[in-house]
Design an enzyme around this catalytic site. Structure first.
Site: not given
Ligand code: SAH
Length: 355
Positions: A337, A121, A110, A117, A124, A97
């Site tokens: 995100c 977290c 961004c 990932c 997220c 993205e």
């Protein structure tokens, strides 16, 4: 059967590396300047368009290198502001993205630095389906070039806050930053770039040594180890104290003020005593606190709203800590995100399950 040789991704080459390759091919070094200019200033997508190179040389390099491209799978435009979000497909069908935002001081982009990932977290969306792979420098650059082309707007500042942990893809990110800030290319000042990290401490020291002059944003989200470890597993590896020491070192070395990100989550980190912990941790530091109302994601129950964020800001201000509540640009298009990729891919999984 002979397989085709794998062509090298020419957009991932820093200028000096490209020059070495060109000289190795027996060509004068100024050819590297010409190619770099075609790629990073004029932005051609085909060696055939590099008209100041001989046809023979164009043929030669196109046998050895490739110019990769991104495919825009989706474009979402906010009805509330000028935010636009792209879901791009890479040449191995992975997706990332990119979000373009309009601020008073100009256009900001961004970008993602990894596919998925590993940091885990809890709030997220990028981390839910796990980690696939690192992005190459060229794939990070293409997010900038392709979004500029499609939107016919120039990017004036950049944040590495999309999918992925930039310091977990350190070498490629540094290379990307060097190409992007090269005066022979886009020439974007490193002072207009922010890198956001969940806190990989040794890499913060390494980044400080490079002296690139970037702004470092640190996703803190809690000022005590117990809460932070609960919501951010990286905290089990590097505790808050170590992280803050690294941030102080970064500031001393670069003179760049750290920006601490604090996503307010109801009942987790939103109380007055949490503001006091944050004050005790940061007092005396030349830094800034950016408060974000946590974005609700489908798979998790964390919530908060602008009211909680403003209340937390008030607590901090009463203690003399500088803080802003981040404008939630593009909230109607899931600009946070990893949400769009997650949504697209879970829909696809659903479609497959229906077959
Ligand atoms: N891995 C890096 C950069 C990507 S995340 C980092 O951790 O900083 C960019 C920012 O968005 C981080 O501050 C992250 O903690 C925050 N973020 C992720 N999901 C969020 C959500 N649901 N609501 C609010 N902020 C979120």
């Amino acid at each position: 059967m002979l397989s085709e040789p794998i062509k090298k991704d020419i957009l991932s080459y820093e200028f000096e590396e490209l020059k070495d390759e060109i000289v190795r091919l027996g060509e004068p070094s100024f050819r590297a300047n010409q190619i770099f200019d075609w790629l990073h200033k004029k932005r051609v997508s085909d060696f055939g368009d590099m008209t100041n190179l001989s046809a023979q040389f164009r043929n030669k390099i196109s046998g050895l290198f490739c110019i990769k491209s991104l495919f825009a799978l989706k474009r979402l435009a906010s009805k509330q502001d000028n935010t636009v979000k792209y879901l791009y497909e890479l040449d191995d069908n992975n997706r990332v993205e990119t979000v373009m935002m309009e601020y008073e001081h100009g256009t900001s982009l961004c970008i993602s630095t990894q596919v998925g990932c590993k940091m885990g977290c809890k709030f997220c969306a990028s981390t839910i389906a796990g980690f696939k792979r690192n992005l190459t420098p060229g794939e990070m650059l293409m997010q900038v070039y392709e979004t500029e082309r499609l939107e016919a707007r120039k990017v004036q500042s950049l944040v590495l806050m999309g999918i992925g942990e930039p310091l977990d893809n350190f070498d490629n990110v540094v290379k990307f930053l060097r190409i992007l800030s090269d005066e022979r290319g886009k020439n974007l000042s490193l002072r207009h770039i922010s890198l956001s990290t969940c806190g990989i401490v040794p890499r913060i020291y390494e980044l400080a040594e490079l002296g690139l002059g970037l702004t470092l944003s640190v996703s803190l989200h809690a000022a005590n180890d117990e809460t932070r470890s609960e919501i951010m597993p990286i905290n089990n590896r590097y505790h808050i104290e170590e992280l803050i020491d690294a941030c102080k070192y970064y500031f001393d070395k670069t003179g760049r003020r750290i920006s601490y990100e604090y996503a307010v989550i109801d009942t987790v980190n939103d109380k007055r005593e949490n503001a006091y912990e944050l004050y005790s941790l940061l007092k005396g530091q030349n830094c800034h606190v950016n408060i974000i109302p946590v974005n609700k994601i489908k798979e998790r129950s964390f919530t908060s709203d602008r009211k909680s964020a403003n209340r937390f800001k008030k607590y901090l201000e009463e203690l003399g800590i500088n803080a802003t509540v981040r404008r939630t640009l593009g909230s109607d298009i899931n600009a946070a995100c990893g949400q769009l990729r997650r949504e697209y891919e879970s829909q696809e999984e659903g479609d497959k399950a229906c077959l």
